[in-house]
Design a protein around this motif. Structure first.
Motif, PDB file in Angstrom:
ATOM      1  N   ASN A   1      33.789  26.150  46.815  1.00  0.00           N
ATOM      2  CA  ASN A   1      35.154  26.659  46.666  1.00  0.00           C
ATOM      3  C   ASN A   1      35.863  26.681  48.017  1.00  0.00           C
ATOM      4  OD1 ASN A   1      34.792  27.491  43.816  1.00  0.00           O
ATOM      5  ND2 ASN A   1      33.368  28.935  44.698  1.00  0.00           N
ATOM      6  N   PRO A   2      36.146  25.517  48.590  1.00  0.00           N
ATOM      7  CA  PRO A   2      36.763  25.508  49.924  1.00  0.00           C
ATOM      8  C   PRO A   2      38.115  26.213  49.979  1.00  0.00           C
ATOM      9  CG  PRO A   2      36.735  23.306  48.962  1.00  0.00           C
ATOM     10  CD  PRO A   2      35.954  24.197  48.053  1.00  0.00           C
ATOM     11  N   GLU A   3      38.774  26.375  48.859  1.00  0.00           N
ATOM     12  CA  GLU A   3      40.067  27.066  48.849  1.00  0.00           C
ATOM     13  C   GLU A   3      39.918  28.556  49.144  1.00  0.00           C
ATOM     14  OE1 GLU A   3      38.451  27.151  44.676  1.00  0.00           O
ATOM     15  OE2 GLU A   3      38.648  25.592  46.189  1.00  0.00           O
ATOM     16  N   ASP A   4      38.712  29.086  49.015  1.00  0.00           N
ATOM     17  CA  ASP A   4      38.449  30.503  49.266  1.00  0.00           C
ATOM     18  C   ASP A   4      37.892  30.768  50.662  1.00  0.00           C
ATOM     19  OD1 ASP A   4      39.229  31.023  46.652  1.00  0.00           O
ATOM     20  OD2 ASP A   4      37.178  30.996  45.879  1.00  0.00           O
ATOM     21  N   ILE A   5      38.055  29.823  51.574  1.00  0.00           N
ATOM     22  CA  ILE A   5      37.386  29.910  52.874  1.00  0.00           C
ATOM     23  C   ILE A   5      37.763  31.165  53.650  1.00  0.00           C
ATOM     24  CG2 ILE A   5      39.042  28.508  54.150  1.00  0.00           C
ATOM     25  CD1 ILE A   5      35.916  27.501  55.188  1.00  0.00           C
ATOM     26  N   HIS A   6      38.999  31.603  53.580  1.00  0.00           N
ATOM     27  CA  HIS A   6      39.396  32.800  54.334  1.00  0.00           C
ATOM     28  C   HIS A   6      38.642  34.039  53.842  1.00  0.00           C
ATOM     29  CE1 HIS A   6      42.542  31.121  56.840  1.00  0.00           C
ATOM     30  NE2 HIS A   6      42.924  30.411  55.798  1.00  0.00           N
ATOM     31  N   GLU A   7      38.559  34.183  52.542  1.00  0.00           N
ATOM     32  CA  GLU A   7      37.842  35.328  51.969  1.00  0.00           C
ATOM     33  C   GLU A   7      36.346  35.248  52.296  1.00  0.00           C
ATOM     34  OE1 GLU A   7      36.775  37.202  47.604  1.00  0.00           O
ATOM     35  OE2 GLU A   7      38.517  35.907  47.791  1.00  0.00           O
ATOM     36  N   ILE A   8      35.774  34.073  52.160  1.00  0.00           N
ATOM     37  CA  ILE A   8      34.355  33.898  52.438  1.00  0.00           C
ATOM     38  C   ILE A   8      34.071  34.112  53.920  1.00  0.00           C
ATOM     39  CG2 ILE A   8      32.462  32.228  52.400  1.00  0.00           C
ATOM     40  CD1 ILE A   8      33.862  31.051  49.842  1.00  0.00           C
ATOM     41  N   HIS A   9      34.980  33.633  54.774  1.00  0.00           N
ATOM     42  CA  HIS A   9      34.831  33.848  56.214  1.00  0.00           C
ATOM     43  C   HIS A   9      34.770  35.332  56.524  1.00  0.00           C
ATOM     44  CE1 HIS A   9      36.844  34.336  60.264  1.00  0.00           C
ATOM     45  NE2 HIS A   9      35.674  33.819  60.548  1.00  0.00           N
ATOM     46  N   GLU A  10      35.624  36.107  55.916  1.00  0.00           N
ATOM     47  CA  GLU A  10      35.634  37.550  56.156  1.00  0.00           C
ATOM     48  C   GLU A  10      34.313  38.180  55.696  1.00  0.00           C
ATOM     49  OE1 GLU A  10      36.509  41.163  57.506  1.00  0.00           O
ATOM     50  OE2 GLU A  10      37.585  39.328  57.956  1.00  0.00           O
ATOM     51  N   LEU A  11      33.788  37.738  54.578  1.00  0.00           N
ATOM     52  CA  LEU A  11      32.514  38.270  54.099  1.00  0.00           C
ATOM     53  C   LEU A  11      31.373  37.912  55.048  1.00  0.00           C
ATOM     54  CD1 LEU A  11      32.936  37.525  50.290  1.00  0.00           C
ATOM     55  CD2 LEU A  11      33.007  39.762  51.408  1.00  0.00           C
ATOM     56  N   ILE A  12      31.397  36.698  55.587  1.00  0.00           N
ATOM     57  CA  ILE A  12      30.382  36.295  56.569  1.00  0.00           C
ATOM     58  C   ILE A  12      30.487  37.179  57.803  1.00  0.00           C
ATOM     59  CG2 ILE A  12      29.679  34.460  58.170  1.00  0.00           C
ATOM     60  CD1 ILE A  12      30.379  32.464  55.904  1.00  0.00           C
TER      61      ILE A  12
END
Length: 67
Positions: A20-31
């Motif tokens: 889901n590359p479109e969710d990268i900002h959210e996933i980045h924050e979780l990382i």
């Protein structure tokens, strides 16, 4: 939380980025949150995850990245 458990959660987040590359900002924050947990617990920081964190930070700060 054990190091293995945090690493497993981060691996799931990395898989999510691929799917889901479109969710990268959210996933980045979780990382970032998971890495912060590791630091707070005094766990060793895997070099590849620290490097990934730095690359993600640099990518979001670069206005040419289109992010």
């Amino acid at each position: 939380m054990a190091l293995d458990e945090l690493e497993a959660q981060i691996n799931l987040l990395l898989t999510s980025i691929e799917e889901n590359p479109e969710d990268i900002h959210e996933i980045h924050e979780l990382i970032r949150q998971k890495l912060a947990q590791m630091r707070a617990l005094g766990l060793p920081m895997p070099a590849d995850l620290v490097e990934l964190e730095q690359k993600l930070e640099a990518g979001f700060e670069d206005p040419q990245s289109g992010s």
